[in-house]
Design an enzyme around this catalytic site. Structure first.
Site, PDB file in Angstrom:
ATOM      1  CG  HIS A   1      -0.413   0.303   2.511  1.00 54.14           C
ATOM      2  ND1 HIS A   1      -0.112  -0.673   3.441  1.00 54.14           N
ATOM      3  CD2 HIS A   1      -0.073   1.474   3.109  1.00 54.14           C
ATOM      4  CE1 HIS A   1       0.364  -0.120   4.532  1.00 54.14           C
ATOM      5  NE2 HIS A   1       0.406   1.191   4.355  1.00 54.14           N
TER       6      HIS A   1
ATOM      7  CB  SER B   1       3.067   1.711   6.098  1.00 57.37           C
ATOM      8  OG  SER B   1       1.891   1.903   6.827  1.00 57.37           O
TER       9      SER B   1
ATOM     10  CG  ASP C   1       0.024  -3.996   2.755  1.00 53.00           C
ATOM     11  OD1 ASP C   1       0.178  -3.485   1.633  1.00 53.00           O
ATOM     12  OD2 ASP C   1      -0.008  -3.332   3.803  1.00 53.00           O
TER      13      ASP C   1
END
Length: 512
Positions: free
Chosen positions: A122, A231, A158
């Site tokens: 992402h 992230s 992810d």
């Protein structure tokens, strides 16, 4: 006379001994102390952690012919747009697209001195999670910048692997996340809010967390501060090995509240290895729709604790269908590995060699069985005797309709008229729920009139009386819950429902 210290020590010893006598949990004698500082470890690891900056042209509107150039989304732009539309000078998507450069920030870490970098999918995709951004810039701790290309990515977990053209880069190594324990110290390094490389510390708060972000969830939960921009950043153990990749936070505000999640290294490393060698991920596949066995479903099946995965549906022409798997089967073991909270069926099957034929242990209608199944590659896109009559206080019958008081459900046959009203095909068999007692667990679980009851405790039903008999059978075997197979529209799901206590009738005293 004893000193005060001696008295206190004796009292503490007495409490400890008393605790031992009643089975109190004692801390291990060799528990590790908290580290004095993470400074040396942080200094060693920081150079291999990178900031990732992405840019993408995003369409924010369309330029209407004759309309002045204004800031997209501004009140004045909206006024002119409506004015031009009222004059008939704009129709739908006509006009030149108006784009704006969107930027985002994330983190990553180098796993090879030749420039291979791991991050989250992402971080490098747009809002749809599928479209790769136009430009990816990797910024090292010493401010060197490289434009990166995408080697491969896996939206299901992810994860993404990037490559920059450089040599001799600092890098970190994978650790063994299977040895992580709740309470272990961890170090998280990332780029929160674009501030630059930031180090935070905490502990492993929980393991094998499922938070609904993907079908392969078994995340590590930590209280190490993780925020937006972290992230894709690494989470290290005390030895400086990567045991997790920051991927999500749980927060009502978007900021850290002490609940962050990381993809475990034992799940990430095989994915990254496939991305590096193949550019994609190949996964084993059965072709079943499954549900975890919750506490309520376990109680309905007579299990002492939740275990396994229950089959909610089987796709056509799949390995599961060819192996003879049926709806309602509980898969307990696959290729010798137990299916539980630590090892989900999806993860076990995904990691199984494609083309291999393995044993699958199941429970079908209370009886164990073993099936042989040949694993395929995942396509793209991811008996007790009847209860005696004296025990049938659970039901009230009115012709073909039955009220199951212990379930709190009214049941009626699935007639042609009802089938047409609910839009059901001729292949659907079962009974229709006509009413639900609002005080029942069935109501609490969301059952409602119009739902179709297909089966109870892995046995299909075709008439209300059959359903009532299966409930009585469960009661008389000592269970306090049943597992219902329910269809609502196109969706089929297993639901564990606790039975209600019903006051038994007593015989009236004989007249003298």
């Amino acid at each position: 006379m004893r000193s005060r210290f001696t008295v206190l020590r004796s009292a503490m010893l007495a409490v400890a001994l008393a605790g031992t006598a009643i089975g109190a949990v004692q801390a291990p004698a060799l528990a590790r102390p908290a580290p004095e500082s993470f400074a040396d470890l942080a200094a060693q690891l920081q150079p291999a952690v990178v900031n990732i900056s992405t840019t993408q042209q995003v369409e924010v509107g369309r330029q209407i012919p004759g309309m002045p150039q204004l800031q997209p989304g501004s009140p004045l732009e909206e006024f002119f747009r409506r004015f031009m539309e009222e004059r008939g000078q704009s129709e739908g998507g006509e006009g030149e697209p108006i784009t704006r450069e969107a930027r985002s920030l994330g983190s990553g870490f180098i796993i090879d001195p030749e420039g291979y970098i791991v991050t989250n999918n992402h971080v490098i995709t747009g809002r749809d999670g599928q479209t790769v951004v136009d430009k990816i810039t990797v910024i090292l701790n010493d401010d060197r910048r490289f434009e990166a290309r995408v080697v491969g990515r896996d939206p299901a977990t992810d994860l993404a692997l990037l490559k920059v053209e450089a040599k001799g880069l600092p890098y970190v190594q994978w650790g063994d996340s299977t040895k992580a324990r709740v309470g272990d110290w961890v170090l998280a390094i990332g780029n929160p809010f674009g501030l630059g490389v930031t180090v935070t510390a905490g502990i492993v708060s929980a393991l094998h967390r499922e938070i609904g972000v993907g079908q392969y969830d078994r995340l590590i939960q930590t209280d190490a501060s993780i925020n937006r921009g972290n992230s894709g950043g690494p989470m290290f153990d005390n030895n400086g090995r990567v045991i997790g990749i920051a991927t999500a936070i749980l927060s009502p505000t978007g900021g850290n509240i002490g609940i962050g999640f990381a993809i475990p290294a034992d799940q990430a490393k095989p994915i990254v290895d496939q991305l590096r060698s193949l550019g994609k991920v190949r996964r084993g596949w059965l072709g079943v729709r499954i549900q975890p066995v919750t506490e309520d479903i376990a109680a309905g099946l007579g299990f002492k604790e939740p275990k396994g995965a229950i089959v909610a549906g089987i796709e056509d022409n799949t390995p599961a269908g060819r192996a003879g798997v049926r709806q309602g089967d509980v898969i307990l073991k696959f290729d010798g590995k137990e299916v539980n909270r630590q090892q989900s069926l999806q993860s076990i099957v995904s990691d199984t060699t494609i083309g291999s034929t393995v044993n699958m242990e199941i429970l079908r209608e209370g009886k164990p069985a073993t099936l042989r199944v040949t694993v395929a590659e995942r396509p793209d896109g991811d008996g007790a005797p009847p209860a005696p009559e004296t025990q049938q206080e659970d039901t009230k019958s009115n012709g073909d309709r039955v009220t199951s008081q212990h379930l709190g459900l009214g049941l009626q046959p699935l007639t042609a008229e009802v089938r047409q009203r609910l839009g059901l095909g001729a292949d659907v068999t079962g009974v229709v729920i006509s009413n639900v007692n609002p005080a029942s667990d069935a109501a609490a679980k969301g059952l409602r009139p119009g739902d179709v009851l297909l089966g109870i405790n892995q046995k299909r039903v075709s008439a209300p009386a059959e359903a009532a008999a299966l409930v009585d059978e469960a009661r008389n075997s000592g269970r306090d819950a049943v597992v219902l197979l329910v269809q609502r529209g196109p969706d089929v799901i297993h639901i564990g429902v606790k039975m209600m206590a019903v006051k038994e009738k007593t015989a009236a005293p004989a007249k003298k």
